[in-house]
Design a protein around this motif. Structure first.
Motif, PDB file in Angstrom:
ATOM      1  N   ALA A 111      -0.953 -29.477 -36.586  1.00 22.92           N
ATOM      2  CA  ALA A 111      -0.264 -29.603 -35.297  1.00 22.92           C
ATOM      3  C   ALA A 111       0.875 -30.617 -35.402  1.00 22.92           C
ATOM      4  O   ALA A 111       1.979 -30.378 -34.894  1.00 22.92           O
ATOM      5  CB  ALA A 111      -1.258 -30.031 -34.220  1.00 22.92           C
ATOM      6  N   LEU A 112       0.616 -31.735 -36.052  1.00 21.96           N
ATOM      7  CA  LEU A 112       1.644 -32.762 -36.215  1.00 21.96           C
ATOM      8  C   LEU A 112       2.827 -32.238 -37.011  1.00 21.96           C
ATOM      9  O   LEU A 112       3.996 -32.439 -36.630  1.00 21.96           O
ATOM     10  CB  LEU A 112       1.053 -33.990 -36.902  1.00 21.96           C
ATOM     11  CG  LEU A 112       2.019 -35.157 -37.139  1.00 21.96           C
ATOM     12  CD1 LEU A 112       2.504 -35.722 -35.815  1.00 21.96           C
ATOM     13  CD2 LEU A 112       1.351 -36.243 -37.974  1.00 21.96           C
ATOM     14  N   GLU A 144      -5.233 -36.206 -30.248  1.00 22.11           N
ATOM     15  CA  GLU A 144      -6.437 -36.256 -31.084  1.00 22.11           C
ATOM     16  C   GLU A 144      -6.588 -35.013 -31.963  1.00 22.11           C
ATOM     17  O   GLU A 144      -7.450 -34.981 -32.853  1.00 22.11           O
ATOM     18  CB  GLU A 144      -7.683 -36.416 -30.203  1.00 22.11           C
ATOM     19  CG  GLU A 144      -8.124 -35.183 -29.443  1.00 22.11           C
ATOM     20  CD  GLU A 144      -7.259 -34.878 -28.224  1.00 22.11           C
ATOM     21  OE1 GLU A 144      -7.520 -33.847 -27.557  1.00 22.11           O
ATOM     22  OE2 GLU A 144      -6.334 -35.673 -27.930  1.00 22.11           O
ATOM     23  N   ARG A 145      -5.759 -34.006 -31.754  1.00 18.49           N
ATOM     24  CA  ARG A 145      -5.835 -32.771 -32.550  1.00 18.49           C
ATOM     25  C   ARG A 145      -4.682 -32.670 -33.549  1.00 18.49           C
ATOM     26  O   ARG A 145      -4.454 -31.610 -34.141  1.00 18.49           O
ATOM     27  CB  ARG A 145      -5.812 -31.554 -31.615  1.00 18.49           C
ATOM     28  CG  ARG A 145      -6.876 -31.561 -30.535  1.00 18.49           C
ATOM     29  CD  ARG A 145      -8.253 -31.322 -31.111  1.00 18.49           C
ATOM     30  NE  ARG A 145      -8.512 -29.901 -31.288  1.00 18.49           N
ATOM     31  CZ  ARG A 145      -9.530 -29.402 -31.976  1.00 18.49           C
ATOM     32  NH1 ARG A 145     -10.375 -30.230 -32.564  1.00 18.49           N
ATOM     33  NH2 ARG A 145      -9.709 -28.112 -32.091  1.00 18.49           N
ATOM     34  N   LEU A 153      -7.350 -24.545 -33.444  1.00 14.50           N
ATOM     35  CA  LEU A 153      -7.013 -24.930 -32.075  1.00 14.50           C
ATOM     36  C   LEU A 153      -7.240 -23.770 -31.125  1.00 14.50           C
ATOM     37  O   LEU A 153      -7.112 -22.597 -31.502  1.00 14.50           O
ATOM     38  CB  LEU A 153      -5.545 -25.378 -31.993  1.00 14.50           C
ATOM     39  CG  LEU A 153      -5.121 -26.532 -32.897  1.00 14.50           C
ATOM     40  CD1 LEU A 153      -3.612 -26.732 -32.805  1.00 14.50           C
ATOM     41  CD2 LEU A 153      -5.855 -27.813 -32.540  1.00 14.50           C
ATOM     42  N   SER A 154      -7.535 -24.099 -29.866  1.00 11.35           N
ATOM     43  CA  SER A 154      -7.628 -23.058 -28.829  1.00 11.35           C
ATOM     44  C   SER A 154      -6.225 -22.576 -28.466  1.00 11.35           C
ATOM     45  O   SER A 154      -5.210 -23.196 -28.837  1.00 11.35           O
ATOM     46  CB  SER A 154      -8.317 -23.627 -27.589  1.00 11.35           C
ATOM     47  OG  SER A 154      -7.471 -24.583 -26.949  1.00 11.35           O
ATOM     48  N   VAL A 161       1.035 -27.710 -28.499  1.00 13.62           N
ATOM     49  CA  VAL A 161       1.764 -28.049 -29.724  1.00 13.62           C
ATOM     50  C   VAL A 161       3.163 -27.428 -29.683  1.00 13.62           C
ATOM     51  O   VAL A 161       4.160 -28.071 -30.046  1.00 13.62           O
ATOM     52  CB  VAL A 161       1.001 -27.570 -30.978  1.00 13.62           C
ATOM     53  CG1 VAL A 161       1.836 -27.809 -32.238  1.00 13.62           C
ATOM     54  CG2 VAL A 161      -0.337 -28.274 -31.094  1.00 13.62           C
ATOM     55  N   ALA A 162       3.242 -26.175 -29.230  1.00 15.44           N
ATOM     56  CA  ALA A 162       4.536 -25.496 -29.142  1.00 15.44           C
ATOM     57  C   ALA A 162       5.474 -26.219 -28.171  1.00 15.44           C
ATOM     58  O   ALA A 162       6.682 -26.313 -28.410  1.00 15.44           O
ATOM     59  CB  ALA A 162       4.332 -24.047 -28.705  1.00 15.44           C
ATOM     60  N   ILE A 163       4.929 -26.734 -27.079  1.00 16.02           N
ATOM     61  CA  ILE A 163       5.744 -27.470 -26.112  1.00 16.02           C
ATOM     62  C   ILE A 163       6.234 -28.778 -26.726  1.00 16.02           C
ATOM     63  O   ILE A 163       7.408 -29.151 -26.577  1.00 16.02           O
ATOM     64  CB  ILE A 163       4.948 -27.703 -24.819  1.00 16.02           C
ATOM     65  CG1 ILE A 163       4.739 -26.371 -24.089  1.00 16.02           C
ATOM     66  CG2 ILE A 163       5.676 -28.696 -23.900  1.00 16.02           C
ATOM     67  CD1 ILE A 163       3.754 -26.429 -22.944  1.00 16.02           C
ATOM     68  N   ALA A 164       5.357 -29.469 -27.448  1.00 19.60           N
ATOM     69  CA  ALA A 164       5.765 -30.701 -28.137  1.00 19.60           C
ATOM     70  C   ALA A 164       6.871 -30.414 -29.141  1.00 19.60           C
ATOM     71  O   ALA A 164       7.855 -31.169 -29.239  1.00 19.60           O
ATOM     72  CB  ALA A 164       4.561 -31.342 -28.824  1.00 19.60           C
ATOM     73  N   ARG A 165       6.739 -29.326 -29.880  1.00 20.04           N
ATOM     74  CA  ARG A 165       7.763 -28.949 -30.870  1.00 20.04           C
ATOM     75  C   ARG A 165       9.104 -28.675 -30.189  1.00 20.04           C
ATOM     76  O   ARG A 165      10.160 -29.056 -30.698  1.00 20.04           O
ATOM     77  CB  ARG A 165       7.301 -27.703 -31.634  1.00 20.04           C
ATOM     78  CG  ARG A 165       8.285 -27.208 -32.686  1.00 20.04           C
ATOM     79  CD  ARG A 165       7.820 -25.903 -33.302  1.00 20.04           C
ATOM     80  NE  ARG A 165       7.650 -24.862 -32.301  1.00 20.04           N
ATOM     81  CZ  ARG A 165       7.087 -23.675 -32.538  1.00 20.04           C
ATOM     82  NH1 ARG A 165       6.613 -23.399 -33.744  1.00 20.04           N
ATOM     83  NH2 ARG A 165       6.973 -22.777 -31.580  1.00 20.04           N
TER      84      ARG A 165
END
Length: 237
Positions: A111-112, A144-145, A153-154, A161-165
């Motif tokens: 994810a990171l 934490e993920r 991931l769910s 994660v996509a939104i963070a990216r």
């Protein structure tokens, strides 16, 4: 980007006479027909419409992932049609964040690493890119993920994660295709609050395709795509 308290006078996104025609067998199918739209810095615009009305096609054109049959798209005053493929890729990396309906995360990356990827592509050092990505993962409630891969991931976690990216590069414009579709109500509310904060403090503009009336109602304006054209909608659908 300068500080802002809401939609400003600067037009961040403009499209004029936007038309997309696809060839299906012997027939031409017009999906978008002379569509026009302006979105100002710090403004959040929802686009609603029935399935098959062309909402995703419109997002692809606005983000330079597809070329129009006619018309033009300008972002931060730059015409996407004037850019070659390499220059367009660099421009997207600098100015545009995408949240796709089906995430498009890289399965072999954590994810990171997925969230940091746009900054690494830009040439930023991995440590700095991952530090910024960690901040965004925390903001969307999934810090934490960070070490988990997409398969662990769910659906809702992958969406975050996509939104963070999409936000990691501090883009001028964020294009979102059903951004809260896989999120529970509390997480969706936190994402909308994050959008509010970014629109207010960074002048980032948002175009959000959604079927969710609550998400549409949360934006500054709601536009309905119907018959290949956009019309202002007073009451969200």
């Amino acid at each position: 980007m300068s500080q802002a308290t809401g939609p400003s006078g600067k037009v961040m996104l403009a499209c004029h006479d936007l038309t997309r025609i696809y060839r299906e067998g012997p027939q031409d199918v017009t999906v978008l027909d002379g569509l026009s739209l302006e979105v100002r810095a710090g403004e959040r615009v929802a686009i609603v419409g029935s399935s098959g009305s062309g909402k995703t096609t419109l997002l692809n054109l606005l983000g330079g992932l597809d070329r129009p049959s006619r018309g033009e798209v300008l972002i931060a005053g730059e015409s996407l049609l004037a850019l070659g493929e390499a220059a367009l890729g660099r421009f997207r990396n600098r100015h545009i964040g995408f949240v796709y309906q089906f995430h498009h995360l890289l399965a072999e990356f954590t994810a990171l690493e997925n969230a940091a990827l746009p900054l690494i592509v830009r040439g930023q050092r991995k440590k700095a890119a991952e530090s910024r990505a960690r901040e965004l993962l925390a903001k969307v409630g999934i810090a934490e993920r960070a070490a988990h891969k997409p398969g662990e991931l769910s659906g809702g976690e992958r969406q975050r994660v996509a939104i963070a990216r999409a936000l990691v590069t501090d883009p001028s414009l964020v294009l979102m295709d059903e951004p809260t579709g896989n999120l529970d109500q509390a997480t969706a509310a936190s994402i909308l609050a994050l959008m509010d904060d970014l629109a207010r403090t960074t002048a980032c503009a948002f175009v959000v395709v959604t079927h969710d009336p609550a998400v549409a109602a949360h934006q500054d304006r709601v536009m309905r795509l119907d018959g290949g054209r956009l019309n202002e909608q007073i009451e969200p659908a």
